[in-house]
Enzyme design. Sequence first.
Site, short mmCIF file in Angstrom:
data_model
loop_
_atom_site.label_atom_id
_atom_site.label_comp_id
_atom_site.label_asym_id
_atom_site.label_seq_id
_atom_site.Cartn_x
_atom_site.Cartn_y
_atom_site.Cartn_z
N TYR A 42 83.60 63.94 72.41
CA TYR A 42 84.01 64.57 73.66
C TYR A 42 85.45 64.24 74.05
O TYR A 42 86.06 64.95 74.83
CB TYR A 42 83.10 64.13 74.81
CG TYR A 42 81.76 64.84 74.84
CD1 TYR A 42 80.89 64.76 73.78
CD2 TYR A 42 81.40 65.60 75.94
CE1 TYR A 42 79.68 65.40 73.80
CE2 TYR A 42 80.18 66.25 75.98
CZ TYR A 42 79.32 66.14 74.92
OH TYR A 42 78.12 66.79 74.95
N LYS B 48 74.81 58.83 62.10
CA LYS B 48 74.89 59.65 60.89
C LYS B 48 75.71 58.86 59.88
O LYS B 48 76.79 59.29 59.43
CB LYS B 48 75.53 61.01 61.26
CG LYS B 48 75.50 62.05 60.15
CD LYS B 48 74.14 62.68 59.91
CE LYS B 48 74.20 63.66 58.76
NZ LYS B 48 72.87 64.13 58.32
N ASP C 220 69.51 63.43 62.26
CA ASP C 220 68.71 64.61 61.90
C ASP C 220 67.23 64.24 61.80
O ASP C 220 66.35 64.95 62.31
CB ASP C 220 69.24 65.28 60.62
CG ASP C 220 69.60 64.31 59.49
OD1 ASP C 220 69.52 63.08 59.71
OD2 ASP C 220 69.95 64.78 58.40
N ASP D 210 73.44 63.98 73.82
CA ASP D 210 73.38 65.26 74.56
C ASP D 210 72.33 66.17 73.94
O ASP D 210 71.45 66.70 74.61
CB ASP D 210 74.76 65.91 74.52
CG ASP D 210 74.78 67.25 75.23
OD1 ASP D 210 74.20 67.34 76.33
OD2 ASP D 210 75.36 68.21 74.68
N ASP E 168 68.19 67.29 75.34
CA ASP E 168 67.70 68.65 75.63
C ASP E 168 66.42 68.88 74.82
O ASP E 168 65.44 69.45 75.32
CB ASP E 168 68.73 69.73 75.26
CG ASP E 168 69.66 70.10 76.43
OD1 ASP E 168 69.87 69.23 77.30
OD2 ASP E 168 70.15 71.25 76.47
#
Length: 372
Positions: A142, A200, A232, A256, A260
Amino acid sequence: MGNYTIAVLPGDGIGPEVTDEAIRILDAVASRFGHSFTYQKRLVGVAAIEAEGDAISDASLEVCQRSDAILFGAVGGLPSYDGSHKVKPEQALFKLRKGLQFFANLRPVKPLNSLLSASPIKAEVLRGADLVVVRELTGGLYYGHLEPPVPGKPSEIRQTEQGKSAIDTLLYSEAEIERILRVAFEAARDRKKKVTSVDKANVLSSSVLWRQVANRVAADYPDVTFEHMLVDACAMHLIRKPTNFDVIVTENLFGDILTDEASMLAGSMGMLPSASLGTHETAHGRLGLYEPIHGSAPDIAGQGKANPIAAILSAAMLLQYSLGLKSEAAAIEAAVEQVIQAGYRTEDLREEETKVLKTQEMGQKIAAVLAQ
Ligand SMILES: NC(=O)c1ccc[n+]([C@@H]2O[C@H](COP(=O)([O-])OP(=O)(O)OC[C@H]3O[C@@H](n4cnc5c(N)ncnc54)[C@H](O)[C@@H]3O)[C@@H](O)[C@H]2O)c1
Ligand SMILES: CC(C)[C@H](C(=O)O)[C@@H](O)C(=O)O
Ligand SMILES: [Mg+2]
């Protein structure tokens, strides 16, 4: 009994609709427990851009900084906003988060028993799930590589001989990784004593460093079970066996996306609250920014369809984390549970044999339980 000042930033779309209900609940808490809340309402998002030329003005930021806590609705995404202004409504979030150094974003996910059938995931998979995602909030993709980092200017598009190219940089320092890992381990000590660090590391250098620092911090918490997980795989395990998780700690963008996804464990985006915390002290505790994890939901704005529970539970987190009012926070959670248990729902949680309420009616029902 106490007097507290709360900065309120309702924002765009359903932001003001759900924030009004969170305030209704705070008012109900004030009269039941004898507190006094003074609300300092300020513009944020599209309204602020149009009236003040910025997604959040410096004057509003100062009001936030001087308050005991900040209640935020949602910004962005209005079809009426033509985007002709250079500044994006979402920049308000970056200014607040980075400006006030809210580096730790806590997003609890605890499906209510009476909502298990509202989730697309099987009830037997969900039963007993109770986890919190600790999302790093002031670094990573970000904020990119700009030095010093410029809030709200996370990426660059450049003209090259081959056409346009764009770059986003994922930068983390050891200090940034260490402080968010410590938040996760401290949280785990008050919970089920398990931390899953999500990265990751099979691809990203920032994740390799993240793992090294995480291993070092974990050594200070031998009482906490610790594991690494690739992001993942985590996205899959979250819905395969959510009960395996307690505290998930992860990079800004991963957190983030995973939250969701995790909102569907609780039945809807309209159910997940959040607290963003840093180190800024107030007279009553730690300054924090409290907001539902969802956005301005332009598809349902202005129709009374928004679920205000994520905003209401964010107000409960505000009471707990910034004002130290734990019983008051618990009373809100119990009232929400009672209303859902009684079969009341908003449109997003509609099921057979439930009574679907408008946004305001849901707020009124929860407030009525608190007043009993
Ligand atoms: N904190 C924030 O201010 C915040 C957070 C996320 C997205 N956004 C912004 O919001 C805008 C819209 O984004 P989006 O549509 O991708 O995400 P969104 O979260 O606004 O909506 C996603 C879906 O979830 C539903 N939904 C969201 N909140 C709900 C609620 N309380 N009750 C019932 N249903 C709800 C919406 O109707 C929509 O179908 C974008 O501009 C985005 O940048 C802001
Ligand atoms: C609106 C957007 C910038 C924001 C984020 O990505 O942090 C939102 O999705 C959130 O989850 O708070
Ligand atoms: Mg999000």
